[in-house]
Design a protein around this motif. Sequence first.
Motif, PDB file in Angstrom:
ATOM      1  N   ILE A  30      17.163  20.354  -4.083  1.00  0.00           N
ATOM      2  CA  ILE A  30      17.798  19.699  -5.217  1.00  0.00           C
ATOM      3  C   ILE A  30      18.994  20.538  -5.650  1.00  0.00           C
ATOM      4  O   ILE A  30      18.892  21.753  -5.826  1.00  0.00           O
ATOM      5  CB  ILE A  30      16.800  19.522  -6.371  1.00  0.00           C
ATOM      6  N   GLY A  31      20.130  19.871  -5.802  1.00  0.00           N
ATOM      7  CA  GLY A  31      21.358  20.563  -6.161  1.00  0.00           C
ATOM      8  C   GLY A  31      22.249  20.876  -4.986  1.00  0.00           C
ATOM      9  O   GLY A  31      23.409  21.253  -5.170  1.00  0.00           O
ATOM     10  N   ASP A  32      21.749  20.743  -3.754  1.00  0.00           N
ATOM     11  CA  ASP A  32      22.579  21.007  -2.582  1.00  0.00           C
ATOM     12  C   ASP A  32      23.765  20.046  -2.546  1.00  0.00           C
ATOM     13  O   ASP A  32      23.629  18.844  -2.820  1.00  0.00           O
ATOM     14  CB  ASP A  32      21.762  20.839  -1.295  1.00  0.00           C
ATOM     15  N   LEU A  33      24.948  20.574  -2.170  1.00  0.00           N
ATOM     16  CA  LEU A  33      26.165  19.779  -2.038  1.00  0.00           C
ATOM     17  C   LEU A  33      26.466  19.567  -0.564  1.00  0.00           C
ATOM     18  O   LEU A  33      26.489  20.524   0.219  1.00  0.00           O
ATOM     19  CB  LEU A  33      27.332  20.496  -2.720  1.00  0.00           C
ATOM     20  N   LEU A  34      26.715  18.306  -0.182  1.00  0.00           N
ATOM     21  CA  LEU A  34      27.036  17.959   1.198  1.00  0.00           C
ATOM     22  C   LEU A  34      28.358  17.198   1.238  1.00  0.00           C
ATOM     23  O   LEU A  34      28.686  16.462   0.296  1.00  0.00           O
ATOM     24  CB  LEU A  34      25.947  17.080   1.817  1.00  0.00           C
ATOM     25  N   PRO A  35      29.138  17.355   2.312  1.00  0.00           N
ATOM     26  CA  PRO A  35      30.381  16.581   2.435  1.00  0.00           C
ATOM     27  C   PRO A  35      30.060  15.103   2.607  1.00  0.00           C
ATOM     28  O   PRO A  35      29.181  14.738   3.387  1.00  0.00           O
ATOM     29  CB  PRO A  35      31.049  17.171   3.677  1.00  0.00           C
ATOM     30  N   ALA A  36      30.780  14.257   1.890  1.00  0.00           N
ATOM     31  CA  ALA A  36      30.463  12.828   1.885  1.00  0.00           C
ATOM     32  C   ALA A  36      30.483  12.230   3.284  1.00  0.00           C
ATOM     33  O   ALA A  36      29.634  11.389   3.630  1.00  0.00           O
ATOM     34  CB  ALA A  36      31.447  12.085   0.982  1.00  0.00           C
ATOM     35  N   GLU A  37      31.431  12.666   4.126  1.00  0.00           N
ATOM     36  CA  GLU A  37      31.622  12.026   5.429  1.00  0.00           C
ATOM     37  C   GLU A  37      30.514  12.322   6.418  1.00  0.00           C
ATOM     38  O   GLU A  37      30.411  11.656   7.451  1.00  0.00           O
ATOM     39  CB  GLU A  37      32.975  12.432   6.029  1.00  0.00           C
ATOM     40  N   ARG A  38      29.637  13.285   6.107  1.00  0.00           N
ATOM     41  CA  ARG A  38      28.552  13.616   7.039  1.00  0.00           C
ATOM     42  C   ARG A  38      27.194  13.138   6.530  1.00  0.00           C
ATOM     43  O   ARG A  38      26.159  13.626   6.985  1.00  0.00           O
ATOM     44  CB  ARG A  38      28.518  15.127   7.288  1.00  0.00           C
ATOM     45  N   THR A  39      27.184  12.202   5.612  1.00  0.00           N
ATOM     46  CA  THR A  39      25.934  11.734   5.018  1.00  0.00           C
ATOM     47  C   THR A  39      25.877  10.211   5.016  1.00  0.00           C
ATOM     48  O   THR A  39      26.893   9.528   5.186  1.00  0.00           O
ATOM     49  CB  THR A  39      25.800  12.232   3.570  1.00  0.00           C
ATOM     50  N   ALA A  40      24.678   9.695   4.769  1.00  0.00           N
ATOM     51  CA  ALA A  40      24.525   8.251   4.583  1.00  0.00           C
ATOM     52  C   ALA A  40      24.997   7.803   3.200  1.00  0.00           C
ATOM     53  O   ALA A  40      25.630   6.753   3.077  1.00  0.00           O
ATOM     54  CB  ALA A  40      23.065   7.853   4.824  1.00  0.00           C
ATOM     55  N   PRO A  41      24.715   8.543   2.120  1.00  0.00           N
ATOM     56  CA  PRO A  41      25.211   8.110   0.805  1.00  0.00           C
ATOM     57  C   PRO A  41      26.727   8.167   0.671  1.00  0.00           C
ATOM     58  O   PRO A  41      27.315   7.418  -0.114  1.00  0.00           O
ATOM     59  CB  PRO A  41      24.547   9.095  -0.171  1.00  0.00           C
ATOM     60  N   GLY A  42      27.389   9.067   1.434  1.00  0.00           N
ATOM     61  CA  GLY A  42      28.821   9.281   1.251  1.00  0.00           C
ATOM     62  C   GLY A  42      29.671   8.028   1.313  1.00  0.00           C
ATOM     63  O   GLY A  42      30.497   7.785   0.411  1.00  0.00           O
ATOM     64  N   PRO A  43      29.557   7.186   2.357  1.00  0.00           N
ATOM     65  CA  PRO A  43      30.387   5.981   2.415  1.00  0.00           C
ATOM     66  C   PRO A  43      30.148   5.030   1.241  1.00  0.00           C
ATOM     67  O   PRO A  43      31.084   4.339   0.812  1.00  0.00           O
ATOM     68  CB  PRO A  43      29.965   5.338   3.742  1.00  0.00           C
ATOM     69  N   LEU A  44      28.922   4.990   0.724  1.00  0.00           N
ATOM     70  CA  LEU A  44      28.653   4.110  -0.418  1.00  0.00           C
ATOM     71  C   LEU A  44      29.400   4.607  -1.660  1.00  0.00           C
ATOM     72  O   LEU A  44      30.018   3.824  -2.373  1.00  0.00           O
ATOM     73  CB  LEU A  44      27.153   4.059  -0.685  1.00  0.00           C
ATOM     74  N   PHE A  45      29.345   5.909  -1.909  1.00  0.00           N
ATOM     75  CA  PHE A  45      30.110   6.436  -3.041  1.00  0.00           C
ATOM     76  C   PHE A  45      31.608   6.276  -2.815  1.00  0.00           C
ATOM     77  O   PHE A  45      32.369   6.037  -3.760  1.00  0.00           O
ATOM     78  CB  PHE A  45      29.772   7.910  -3.263  1.00  0.00           C
ATOM     79  N   ALA A  46      32.056   6.404  -1.563  1.00  0.00           N
ATOM     80  CA  ALA A  46      33.483   6.298  -1.262  1.00  0.00           C
ATOM     81  C   ALA A  46      34.025   4.900  -1.507  1.00  0.00           C
ATOM     82  O   ALA A  46      35.238   4.730  -1.653  1.00  0.00           O
ATOM     83  CB  ALA A  46      33.744   6.723   0.186  1.00  0.00           C
ATOM     84  N   THR A  47      33.163   3.892  -1.551  1.00  0.00           N
ATOM     85  CA  THR A  47      33.645   2.538  -1.864  1.00  0.00           C
ATOM     86  C   THR A  47      34.234   2.463  -3.272  1.00  0.00           C
ATOM     87  O   THR A  47      34.939   1.506  -3.586  1.00  0.00           O
ATOM     88  CB  THR A  47      32.501   1.501  -1.744  1.00  0.00           C
ATOM     89  N   GLN A  48      33.945   3.463  -4.094  1.00  0.00           N
ATOM     90  CA  GLN A  48      34.453   3.480  -5.469  1.00  0.00           C
ATOM     91  C   GLN A  48      35.604   4.484  -5.649  1.00  0.00           C
ATOM     92  O   GLN A  48      36.080   4.679  -6.758  1.00  0.00           O
ATOM     93  CB  GLN A  48      33.325   3.836  -6.447  1.00  0.00           C
ATOM     94  N   TRP A  49      36.040   5.121  -4.567  1.00  0.00           N
ATOM     95  CA  TRP A  49      37.109   6.109  -4.674  1.00  0.00           C
ATOM     96  C   TRP A  49      38.454   5.440  -4.967  1.00  0.00           C
ATOM     97  O   TRP A  49      38.751   4.342  -4.473  1.00  0.00           O
ATOM     98  CB  TRP A  49      37.229   6.894  -3.373  1.00  0.00           C
ATOM     99  N   THR A  50      39.256   6.148  -5.719  1.00  0.00           N
ATOM    100  CA  THR A  50      40.641   5.736  -5.953  1.00  0.00           C
ATOM    101  C   THR A  50      41.533   6.342  -4.868  1.00  0.00           C
ATOM    102  O   THR A  50      41.080   7.150  -4.049  1.00  0.00           O
ATOM    103  CB  THR A  50      41.118   6.221  -7.325  1.00  0.00           C
ATOM    104  N   ALA A  51      42.796   5.974  -4.887  1.00  0.00           N
ATOM    105  CA  ALA A  51      43.741   6.556  -3.927  1.00  0.00           C
ATOM    106  C   ALA A  51      43.810   8.072  -4.095  1.00  0.00           C
ATOM    107  O   ALA A  51      43.915   8.820  -3.111  1.00  0.00           O
ATOM    108  CB  ALA A  51      45.120   5.923  -4.107  1.00  0.00           C
ATOM    109  N   ALA A  52      43.728   8.540  -5.349  1.00  0.00           N
ATOM    110  CA  ALA A  52      43.758   9.985  -5.604  1.00  0.00           C
ATOM    111  C   ALA A  52      42.517  10.664  -5.034  1.00  0.00           C
ATOM    112  O   ALA A  52      42.587  11.794  -4.523  1.00  0.00           O
ATOM    113  CB  ALA A  52      43.870  10.239  -7.109  1.00  0.00           C
ATOM    114  N   ASP A  53      41.367   9.982  -5.113  1.00  0.00           N
ATOM    115  CA  ASP A  53      40.140  10.534  -4.546  1.00  0.00           C
ATOM    116  C   ASP A  53      40.262  10.685  -3.029  1.00  0.00           C
ATOM    117  O   ASP A  53      39.864  11.707  -2.459  1.00  0.00           O
ATOM    118  CB  ASP A  53      38.950   9.646  -4.877  1.00  0.00           C
TER     119      ASP A  53
END
Length: 530
Positions: free
Chosen positions: A114-137
């Motif tokens: 709990i609390g571990d940080l992972l790069p979004a692009e190497r995970t299953a949750p990452g693309p789902l969160f990225a659907t909400q990214w802005t151009a700046a993100d």
Amino acid sequence: MLRELTEANGTLSLSGLERATGLARSTVDRVTATLARMGYVRFDGRDVHLSPRLMELGNAYMSALRLPALLSPHADALADELDESVSLAVADRDGIRFIHQATRRRAMSLSFRIGDLLPAERTAPGPLFATQWTAADWQRWRERRAADPRDLSFTAVPPRTYGGDPEDDETFAHRTREASAHGWSLDDQLIEPGLVAISVPVRSTPGGRIASVASVVSHTSRHTARGLRTTLLPRLRSAVRAMERELHAARPPEPGPPPSDLALWTGASKQQLGREFIESLARGLTVLTAFGEGRPELTLTEVSQATGLARATARRALITYEHLGLVATAGRTFMLTPRVLSLGYPPLSRTSLPEIAQPHLADLTSRIHESTSLAVLSDSGEEIQYTARVATARVMSVNITVGTRLPAYATALGRVLLADASGDALPESPRAFTSHTITDRRTLTEALTSVRAQGYALVDEELEEGLRSIAVPVRDRSGQVVAALNTAMHASRRTPRECVNDLVPELTATAARIQTDLHTAARFTHVPLT
């Protein structure tokens, strides 16, 4: 310094901290002395260890977030049903951070802390969160990828074996588009070979923003990535619908009395320790604990009132934390971010009760000059098992090792544990180890009643001639006795009355300290008893 300790799995020498932080040794000494005064670290020789009390910072974020309390029971039930690990994650800028883990106990276990940080692009949750990214993100993510192509800054995952590749960036963008279209996402061995996961978003409101992502994690000897989609996705979606119903129906917690003067103690510590105590550091960290359940967003005035700090002092702390990414702003209010979990939470989330108890046992042994132990009840309830122990330096001492099992009914540790349990664990025909051993079931039941009433157990030469032992309970957050703490000695060293008068207060105070750490550590994590 707390982050360096976190990345070092919770322990570094003072010289190691000096090298890792680039700070002068005198500064390292003053900072660690201040953190030790707060109970956030402890010293073992020249090594510095993170202490469970530090988890109160992450707990402030978790309780303000409310998602762990609301969604964790559903994640745990799904893990039990599927016999697979299930996790909950939140977004942390262009990464993901875990807030709950329900793991399966196997030789090949799959779990993050709990609390571990992972790069979004190497995970299953990452693309789902990225659907909400802005151009700046997206731009920030590309800059991070260019600066750290091997993911060396993400210590929770194995580094990449090769540098950046534009094709990898396009692959993540494509996975994000698919996640947006399908409402789920896969990780097919992106973190490391053999690990596969499937994720579904949990939305804060119907059709609204993603509050969290639930994932089922397995390995390829049990499921292929395609197999996760066909066999487990329907059940995961059903569990997520239950999570969303829970989240949407949840009412705001009843507002309790707001905290006040949280930082009042720092002045006395400064007077006592002088220049070795950095009062501004202690005050600043106390600001983070002003947040919590019913207090997810606070104004500057509310932070000032909660901590007892001047508005200018509270403001400087909040601005510093905003710069560090620990605090975010929304209009005139401040809120904690998932990055607070980077302050010691990952290594401490794996802490066991024996690890929590060990430094307290050592401190107790140094004060009373007797060996001390921690024990739990076996699954059968008939034996105790020693899980932690500190021996005293005497020619004649009690020789018991961790892992030793003894009959519960004939030990002080066991009677403390049995007093809180049912009497069914008492053997039908208790064995007499000495002429003093109580073997009558009715007398034993009466003894347990006395233990429950007086809060301690004294067993005098019942297990072995000349052995006298006294024990007190250790309770979890619900008040249930989960372990017992004792000291044992030769009967010639202290009379029974001296044991009660001299040792029970010491044992009780130590048990209270263990309980404080246990309650902090177990608020949002599972603390193993052995």
